[in-house]
Design a protein around this motif. Structure first.
Motif, PDB file in Angstrom:
ATOM      1  N   ASP A 252       0.827  -1.210   0.000  1.00 33.70           N
ATOM      2  CA  ASP A 252       0.000   0.000   0.000  1.00 33.70           C
ATOM      3  C   ASP A 252       0.858   1.255   0.000  1.00 33.70           C
ATOM      4  OD1 ASP A 252      -2.364  -1.492   0.010  1.00 33.70           O
ATOM      5  OD2 ASP A 252      -2.529  -1.452   2.200  1.00 33.70           O
TER       6      ASP A 252
ATOM      7  N   ASN B  16       2.374   2.017  -3.447  1.00 34.39           N
ATOM      8  CA  ASN B  16       1.399   2.572  -4.378  1.00 34.39           C
ATOM      9  C   ASN B  16       1.122   4.037  -4.064  1.00 34.39           C
ATOM     10  OD1 ASN B  16      -0.496   1.092  -6.534  1.00 34.39           O
ATOM     11  ND2 ASN B  16       0.672  -0.376  -5.326  1.00 34.39           N
TER      12      ASN B  16
ATOM     13  N   ASP C 169      -2.508   1.898  -8.644  1.00 32.19           N
ATOM     14  CA  ASP C 169      -3.616   1.028  -9.048  1.00 32.19           C
ATOM     15  C   ASP C 169      -3.916   1.132 -10.540  1.00 32.19           C
ATOM     16  OD1 ASP C 169      -4.005  -0.099  -6.480  1.00 32.19           O
ATOM     17  OD2 ASP C 169      -5.045   1.728  -5.869  1.00 32.19           O
TER      18      ASP C 169
ATOM     19  N   LYS D 176      -6.593  -3.773  -7.734  1.00 35.58           N
ATOM     20  CA  LYS D 176      -5.834  -4.518  -6.726  1.00 35.58           C
ATOM     21  C   LYS D 176      -6.472  -5.878  -6.516  1.00 35.58           C
ATOM     22  CE  LYS D 176      -7.776  -2.157  -2.719  1.00 35.58           C
ATOM     23  NZ  LYS D 176      -7.426  -1.459  -1.482  1.00 35.58           N
TER      24      LYS D 176
ATOM     25  N   TYR E 263      -1.489 -10.630  -1.860  1.00 41.09           N
ATOM     26  CA  TYR E 263      -2.076  -9.307  -2.028  1.00 41.09           C
ATOM     27  C   TYR E 263      -1.179  -8.530  -2.976  1.00 41.09           C
ATOM     28  CZ  TYR E 263      -3.543  -4.567  -0.574  1.00 41.09           C
ATOM     29  OH  TYR E 263      -3.995  -3.271  -0.534  1.00 41.09           O
TER      30      TYR E 263
ATOM     31  N   ARG F  50      -0.889  -4.877  -5.688  1.00 43.57           N
ATOM     32  CA  ARG F  50      -1.366  -3.662  -6.331  1.00 43.57           C
ATOM     33  C   ARG F  50      -0.339  -3.285  -7.386  1.00 43.57           C
ATOM     34  NH1 ARG F  50      -2.953   0.584  -1.752  1.00 43.57           N
ATOM     35  NH2 ARG F  50      -3.712   1.740  -3.564  1.00 43.57           N
TER      36      ARG F  50
ATOM     37  N   GLU G 204       4.192  -4.599 -10.411  1.00 45.66           N
ATOM     38  CA  GLU G 204       3.264  -5.258  -9.496  1.00 45.66           C
ATOM     39  C   GLU G 204       3.982  -5.408  -8.158  1.00 45.66           C
ATOM     40  OE1 GLU G 204       0.506  -9.224  -9.358  1.00 45.66           O
ATOM     41  OE2 GLU G 204       2.456  -9.401 -10.321  1.00 45.66           O
TER      42      GLU G 204
END
Length: 134
Positions: free
Chosen positions: A85, A88, A99, A103, A110, A112, A123
């Motif tokens: 997170d 990003n 994004d 996501k 996990y 994004r 990625e």
């Protein structure tokens, strides 16, 4: 010598791209950096070579893809979901696009996707192999 990867990317503004990648946590290796190229280090095995368009053209005659296209998505593993997170957010705060793709949260994995200043897609992924089910 251990196996390492050098990812070569054409960039329109070398200094701005260096600042972008430094904001994401890459470190510059001045030994392989000059006015036409910059070596940005992610880990002991992963290096990103940022190349001016003129320098890129010394390696290939193929055209540089427009910023609106994707030829490859490069995946980097992160230590936590929070770091995914943060990267990003940092990308967006520094002129990139957060994004760029939806996501994905699969519980054990996990990710994004972000794009740098020239549209190269990364990625950022966290995975917990212990949580995977067969």
């Amino acid at each position: 010598m251990s196996k390492i990867i050098f990812v070569n990317l054409p960039v329109s503004d070398l200094n701005a791209s260096m600042a972008f990648y430094e904001a994401l946590g890459f470190e510059n290796n001045p030994q392989f950096t000059d006015d036409t190229a910059a070596c940005m280090v992610w880990s002991e095995a992963i290096f990103v070579m940022l190349l001016t368009h003129d320098k890129w053209k010394t390696f290939t005659n193929r055209p540089i893809s427009p910023i609106t296209t994707s030829e490859v998505m490069l995946c980097l593993s992160c230590e936590s979901r929070e770091i995914v997170d943060e990267l990003n957010d940092t990308a967006e705060e520094n002129g990139g696009t957060a994004d760029i793709n939806p996501k994905q949260d699969h519980g054990f994995m996990y990710n994004r996707n972000l794009a740098d200043l020239d549209g190269h897609v990364w990625e950022m992924m966290w995975m917990d192999p212990a949580a995977m089910t067969n």
